[in-house]
Scaffold this motif. Sequence first.
Motif, mmCIF file in Angstrom:
data_model
loop_
_atom_site.group_PDB
_atom_site.id
_atom_site.type_symbol
_atom_site.label_atom_id
_atom_site.label_comp_id
_atom_site.label_asym_id
_atom_site.label_seq_id
_atom_site.Cartn_x
_atom_site.Cartn_y
_atom_site.Cartn_z
ATOM 1 N N ASP A 237 9.447 3.455 0.853
ATOM 2 C CA ASP A 237 8.449 4.455 0.474
ATOM 3 C C ASP A 237 7.089 3.770 0.331
ATOM 4 O O ASP A 237 7.002 2.665 -0.215
ATOM 5 N N ILE A 238 6.047 4.408 0.827
ATOM 6 C CA ILE A 238 4.686 3.883 0.689
ATOM 7 C C ILE A 238 3.798 4.995 0.162
ATOM 8 O O ILE A 238 4.059 6.177 0.419
ATOM 9 N N GLY A 246 -6.377 5.476 1.567
ATOM 10 C CA GLY A 246 -5.350 5.780 2.552
ATOM 11 C C GLY A 246 -4.064 5.111 2.108
ATOM 12 O O GLY A 246 -3.928 4.743 0.932
ATOM 13 N N PRO A 247 -3.076 4.921 3.014
ATOM 14 C CA PRO A 247 -1.845 4.236 2.616
ATOM 15 C C PRO A 247 -2.150 2.805 2.198
ATOM 16 O O PRO A 247 -3.151 2.234 2.613
ATOM 17 N N GLY A 248 -1.249 2.245 1.369
ATOM 18 C CA GLY A 248 -1.443 0.855 0.952
ATOM 19 C C GLY A 248 -1.786 0.705 -0.517
ATOM 20 O O GLY A 248 -1.973 -0.411 -0.996
ATOM 21 N N VAL A 249 -1.842 1.806 -1.262
ATOM 22 C CA VAL A 249 -2.067 1.715 -2.705
ATOM 23 C C VAL A 249 -0.831 1.108 -3.376
ATOM 24 O O VAL A 249 -0.938 0.277 -4.280
ATOM 25 N N ALA A 250 0.363 1.501 -2.904
ATOM 26 C CA ALA A 250 1.615 1.016 -3.484
ATOM 27 C C ALA A 250 2.717 1.091 -2.433
ATOM 28 O O ALA A 250 2.666 1.925 -1.525
ATOM 29 N N VAL A 251 3.705 0.226 -2.575
ATOM 30 C CA VAL A 251 4.815 0.200 -1.621
ATOM 31 C C VAL A 251 6.061 -0.349 -2.306
ATOM 32 O O VAL A 251 5.963 -1.110 -3.278
ATOM 33 N N GLU A 252 7.222 0.047 -1.794
ATOM 34 C CA GLU A 252 8.478 -0.476 -2.324
ATOM 35 C C GLU A 252 8.717 -1.894 -1.811
ATOM 36 O O GLU A 252 8.377 -2.226 -0.674
ATOM 37 N N CYS A 253 9.349 -2.709 -2.653
ATOM 38 C CA CYS A 253 9.863 -4.005 -2.215
ATOM 39 C C CYS A 253 11.337 -3.802 -1.853
ATOM 40 O O CYS A 253 11.865 -2.708 -2.016
ATOM 41 N N PRO A 254 12.032 -4.830 -1.384
ATOM 42 C CA PRO A 254 13.443 -4.644 -1.004
ATOM 43 C C PRO A 254 14.363 -4.238 -2.147
ATOM 44 O O PRO A 254 15.504 -3.842 -1.898
ATOM 45 N N GLU A 255 13.906 -4.316 -3.400
ATOM 46 C CA GLU A 255 14.738 -3.867 -4.521
ATOM 47 C C GLU A 255 14.831 -2.341 -4.587
ATOM 48 O O GLU A 255 15.720 -1.798 -5.241
ATOM 49 N N HIS A 256 13.891 -1.643 -3.964
ATOM 50 C CA HIS A 256 13.871 -0.169 -3.967
ATOM 51 C C HIS A 256 13.939 0.393 -5.388
ATOM 52 O O HIS A 256 14.677 1.339 -5.669
ATOM 53 N N ASN A 257 13.191 -0.196 -6.288
ATOM 54 C CA ASN A 257 13.170 0.269 -7.674
ATOM 55 C C ASN A 257 11.734 0.571 -8.083
ATOM 56 O O ASN A 257 11.182 -0.038 -9.000
ATOM 57 N N GLY A 258 11.126 1.489 -7.383
ATOM 58 C CA GLY A 258 9.732 1.824 -7.635
ATOM 59 C C GLY A 258 8.807 1.130 -6.648
ATOM 60 O O GLY A 258 9.198 0.197 -5.931
ATOM 61 N N LEU A 259 7.570 1.621 -6.609
ATOM 62 C CA LEU A 259 6.581 1.103 -5.660
ATOM 63 C C LEU A 259 5.575 0.214 -6.402
ATOM 64 O O LEU A 259 4.956 0.655 -7.381
ATOM 65 N N HIS A 260 5.408 -1.022 -5.953
ATOM 66 C CA HIS A 260 4.438 -1.931 -6.569
ATOM 67 C C HIS A 260 3.020 -1.449 -6.263
ATOM 68 O O HIS A 260 2.642 -1.285 -5.092
ATOM 69 N N ILE A 261 2.268 -1.215 -7.324
ATOM 70 C CA ILE A 261 0.855 -0.836 -7.180
ATOM 71 C C ILE A 261 0.038 -2.126 -7.103
ATOM 72 O O ILE A 261 0.184 -2.997 -7.967
ATOM 73 N N TRP A 262 -0.790 -2.257 -6.098
ATOM 74 C CA TRP A 262 -1.566 -3.498 -5.939
ATOM 75 C C TRP A 262 -2.712 -3.474 -6.951
ATOM 76 O O TRP A 262 -3.809 -2.997 -6.687
ATOM 77 N N GLU A 263 -2.408 -4.014 -8.132
ATOM 78 C CA GLU A 263 -3.309 -3.855 -9.282
ATOM 79 C C GLU A 263 -4.541 -4.752 -9.232
ATOM 80 O O GLU A 263 -5.420 -4.620 -10.090
ATOM 81 N N ASP A 264 -4.626 -5.645 -8.279
ATOM 82 C CA ASP A 264 -5.880 -6.375 -8.107
ATOM 83 C C ASP A 264 -6.921 -5.477 -7.436
ATOM 84 O O ASP A 264 -8.113 -5.813 -7.422
ATOM 85 N N HIS A 265 -6.492 -4.329 -6.912
ATOM 86 C CA HIS A 265 -7.408 -3.382 -6.272
ATOM 87 C C HIS A 265 -7.439 -2.018 -6.962
ATOM 88 O O HIS A 265 -8.326 -1.219 -6.672
#
Length: 439
Positions: A237-238, A246-265
């Motif tokens: 999921d993205i 656009g896309p790229g705010v957050a994405v799932e890692c291989p753990e598939h336990n939520g989407l990591h939000i790129w908090e440096d941005h």
Amino acid sequence: MSDNKHWNKTVETMPRKQIRELQLKKLKAQVKHCYENSAFYQRKFKTAGITPDSIKTLEDLQKIPFTVKTDLRDNYPTGLVAVDSGNIVEIHASSGTTGNPIVGAYTKTDMEAWQEVMARSIYTTGGRKEDVIHIAYGYGLFTGGLGFHYGAQKIGIETVPASGGMTQRQIKLMKDLGATILCCTPSFAVYLSEVMAAEGVNPKKDLKLRTGIFGAEPWSDRTRQRINTALGIDAFDIYGLTELCGPGVAVECPEHNGLHIWEDHFIVETINPETGEVLSEGEEGELVFTPLSKTGMPLLRYRTRDISVIETDMCPCRRTHSRMMRVSGRSDDMLIIRGVNVFPSQIEYVIMGFPELATQYEIYVDRPDALDTFAVKVELTEEYSKSTALNMNELKSRILSKINNVTGLNPEIQIVKYGEIPRTEGKAKHVFDKRKGKT
């Protein structure tokens, strides 16, 4: 900077204390940029009685009023642009089906930041230089196609800019060019799998697909399971919005336990959608984002209307950036039927639990008299459409019971044969609310 797991290990595994320090530094700069260059935010700050000096901690962000979608529409097309027009290098926009389009204006540095988070997102799902990425998101004003394109190009992945439509040709290209990554809406991924089955293409044998990166519409874990099984892939999921980048705010890692939000941005908050009260970590609410790197059309505390939960505990993947759980619905998509709040995602979750049913469904709400009517149309799978042993009344009763357990309502259930609900090559339309203008 890259290793075998991370596109940027230093940033992706940065201790949370350092992330917050970086966010505060960038927030102060972003507020100052808005105050000095945006007439829109100058008015907002004056009304709220604040200046850039009012922002001394991350908690001070709450002093800034929210920005909402109507602010962008009311200032269409470029009223929120905060740089000279000569510094804008690209424009994107929403479809504008319900009013003025939502415009995104990007400077060169905005584009570099977008490309970076998209490369990081694709890499997080396992995308590597050796892959072939098939991008079936629309190109043009929509951010989906070009967002993936820029990220894939930064990694150096062989890119097939297929865009939307022409399903049979897309399948042929994926087969002939050896696509290993598929990017599109989950609805189109389902449709692709159905067309493959109808044309005798076995994606697990005839294609080299390994990964799918899907977004731009809400979808459930049960839909993910259906796609994984049908295409033989690992689906990710993205998340993103035209307003944010656009896309790229957050994405799932291989753990598939939520989407990591790129908090440096981005800074994320969750609020009570009715009161605007900021909620604690772990409480479900509306997501509010403040982009920290966007200069062309900066936004502060943008209300997304998307409902989710934020978690900051350490992910087994060791990335430290917080995770947003799968979006459960949009506060402005929520249906109020006979006084009960109903999200379309609740209905999808129930439907995907029935092996007899395909992934297509439609929700109809109307008010012919004083009371709301509520109906759900579902579709049998191709296999069960041919079955003579299936007890339709018993199946209808089980579907009704499950929906009642989730919503407390008893909709009319209509079951149709496979293929009778229209497919889409983009975002699927599931809800038909005919109550507008009726009292």
